[in-house]
Design an enzyme around this catalytic site. Structure first.
Site, PDB file in Angstrom:
ATOM      1  N   ARG A   1       0.822  -1.219   0.000  1.00 27.29           N
ATOM      2  CA  ARG A   1       0.000   0.000   0.000  1.00 27.29           C
ATOM      3  C   ARG A   1       0.853   1.265   0.000  1.00 27.29           C
ATOM      4  O   ARG A   1       0.396   2.325  -0.435  1.00 27.29           O
ATOM      5  CB  ARG A   1      -0.992  -0.051   1.165  1.00 27.29           C
ATOM      6  CG  ARG A   1      -2.026  -1.171   0.974  1.00 27.29           C
ATOM      7  CD  ARG A   1      -2.985  -1.271   2.142  1.00 27.29           C
ATOM      8  NE  ARG A   1      -2.361  -1.688   3.376  1.00 27.29           N
ATOM      9  CZ  ARG A   1      -2.207  -2.955   3.776  1.00 27.29           C
ATOM     10  NH1 ARG A   1      -2.643  -3.936   3.030  1.00 27.29           N
ATOM     11  NH2 ARG A   1      -1.608  -3.234   4.898  1.00 27.29           N
TER      12      ARG A   1
ATOM     13  N   GLU B   1       3.361  -6.312  13.316  1.00 22.49           N
ATOM     14  CA  GLU B   1       2.316  -6.421  14.343  1.00 22.49           C
ATOM     15  C   GLU B   1       1.728  -7.835  14.323  1.00 22.49           C
ATOM     16  O   GLU B   1       1.367  -8.379  15.343  1.00 22.49           O
ATOM     17  CB  GLU B   1       1.204  -5.383  14.094  1.00 22.49           C
ATOM     18  CG  GLU B   1       0.216  -5.280  15.250  1.00 22.49           C
ATOM     19  CD  GLU B   1      -1.033  -4.491  14.921  1.00 22.49           C
ATOM     20  OE1 GLU B   1      -1.173  -4.051  13.771  1.00 22.49           O
ATOM     21  OE2 GLU B   1      -1.879  -4.361  15.814  1.00 22.49           O
TER      22      GLU B   1
HETATM   23  P1  AMP Z   1       4.470  -2.275  11.753  1.00 23.16           P
HETATM   24  O1  AMP Z   1       5.746  -2.854  11.241  1.00 23.16           O
HETATM   25  O2  AMP Z   1       3.948  -3.010  12.933  1.00 23.16           O
HETATM   26  O3  AMP Z   1       4.554  -0.791  11.974  1.00 23.16           O
HETATM   27  O4  AMP Z   1       3.367  -2.531  10.639  1.00 23.16           O
HETATM   28  C1  AMP Z   1       3.243  -1.690   9.554  1.00 23.16           C
HETATM   29  C2  AMP Z   1       2.929  -2.458   8.303  1.00 23.16           C
HETATM   30  O5  AMP Z   1       1.967  -3.481   8.511  1.00 23.16           O
HETATM   31  C3  AMP Z   1       2.360  -1.526   7.271  1.00 23.16           C
HETATM   32  O6  AMP Z   1       2.951  -1.846   6.025  1.00 23.16           O
HETATM   33  C4  AMP Z   1       0.883  -1.801   7.288  1.00 23.16           C
HETATM   34  O7  AMP Z   1       0.410  -1.887   5.979  1.00 23.16           O
HETATM   35  C5  AMP Z   1       0.705  -3.123   8.006  1.00 23.16           C
HETATM   36  N1  AMP Z   1      -0.202  -3.058   9.158  1.00 23.16           N
HETATM   37  C6  AMP Z   1       0.141  -3.274  10.449  1.00 23.16           C
HETATM   38  N2  AMP Z   1      -0.896  -3.182  11.270  1.00 23.16           N
HETATM   39  C7  AMP Z   1      -1.949  -2.863  10.493  1.00 23.16           C
HETATM   40  C8  AMP Z   1      -3.329  -2.608  10.760  1.00 23.16           C
HETATM   41  N3  AMP Z   1      -3.847  -2.656  12.005  1.00 23.16           N
HETATM   42  N4  AMP Z   1      -4.120  -2.296   9.711  1.00 23.16           N
HETATM   43  C9  AMP Z   1      -3.609  -2.238   8.461  1.00 23.16           C
HETATM   44  N5  AMP Z   1      -2.335  -2.478   8.152  1.00 23.16           N
HETATM   45  C10 AMP Z   1      -1.497  -2.783   9.144  1.00 23.16           C
END
Ligand code: AMP
Length: 171
Positions: A59, A96
């Site tokens: 995205r 996450e």
């Molecule tokens: P993080 O590494 O935990 O900051 O996760 C960020 C990445 O995971 C981004 O590329 C987001 O597209 C995806 N992502 C993580 N959590 C979510 C969520 N709750 N909703 C949508 N996309 C998420």
């Protein structure tokens, strides 16, 4: 126009139980919301001397390529492992919901580049840290990181101290 927040759809338990997925497709579908969001992502970096926008798969590609057009720069894809055809640098990180790795073409950036990283959601910050590590591994300077959404309850900025982080909607 309605608040940008109203174009984000909450999808519970996707892609797995306990995750509230922030679905940006309604925002992408609205010409006004898409335009407003990409302009707002670019805004603080208009006179920052950015030479390349790096978007995180997948995205981050959508928003990142629009921001590159606004800032008049080229676009660099940061992708999941095995997708890029040329020689790459790789960085592993914790998501996450799981673990993953990111790659960048090793000739995509150099010491003269001023780079803005773009993604849709800043959750734990692990993905942003990995992308930053790739930018720095190629000796480029990280100007900032901009995302549409920030999940502040996960405290992603804790992992990004010293980085210029710009987000449009906070939860
Ligand atoms: P993080 O590494 O935990 O900051 O996760 C960020 C990445 O995971 C981004 O590329 C987001 O597209 C995806 N992502 C993580 N959590 C979510 C969520 N709750 N909703 C949508 N996309 C998420």
């Amino acid at each position: 126009m309605a608040d940008l927040r109203s174009f984000i759809r909450d999808v519970p338990d996707f892609p797995k139980k306990g995750i509230m997925f922030k679905d940006i497709t309604p925002l992408l579908r609205s010409p006004e919301a898409l335009e407003r969001s990409v302009q707002a992502l670019a805004e603080p970096f208009r006179n920052a001397g950015v030479t390349a926008v790096a978007g995180i798969e997948s995205r981050g590609f959508i928003f990142g390529s629009c921001v590159a057009r606004i800032l008049g720069t080229g676009f660099v894809p940061i992708r999941k492992p095995g997708k890029l055809p040329w020689t790459t640098r790789r960085h592993e990180y914790v998501l996450e919901y799981g673990t993953d790795a990111l790659e960048i073409h090793d000739d995509a950036l150099g010491a003269n580049d001023q780079v803005l990283i773009i993604d849709d959601v800043l959750a734990t910050g692990g993905t942003a840290v990995a992308a930053s590590a790739l930018v720095k591994a190629l000796n480029a300077n990280l100007v900032g990181i901009a995302t549409v959404i920030e999940l502040t309850f996960l405290d992603p900025r804790k992992m990004l101290s010293g980085v210029n982080v710009h987000t449009l909607i906070q939860y």
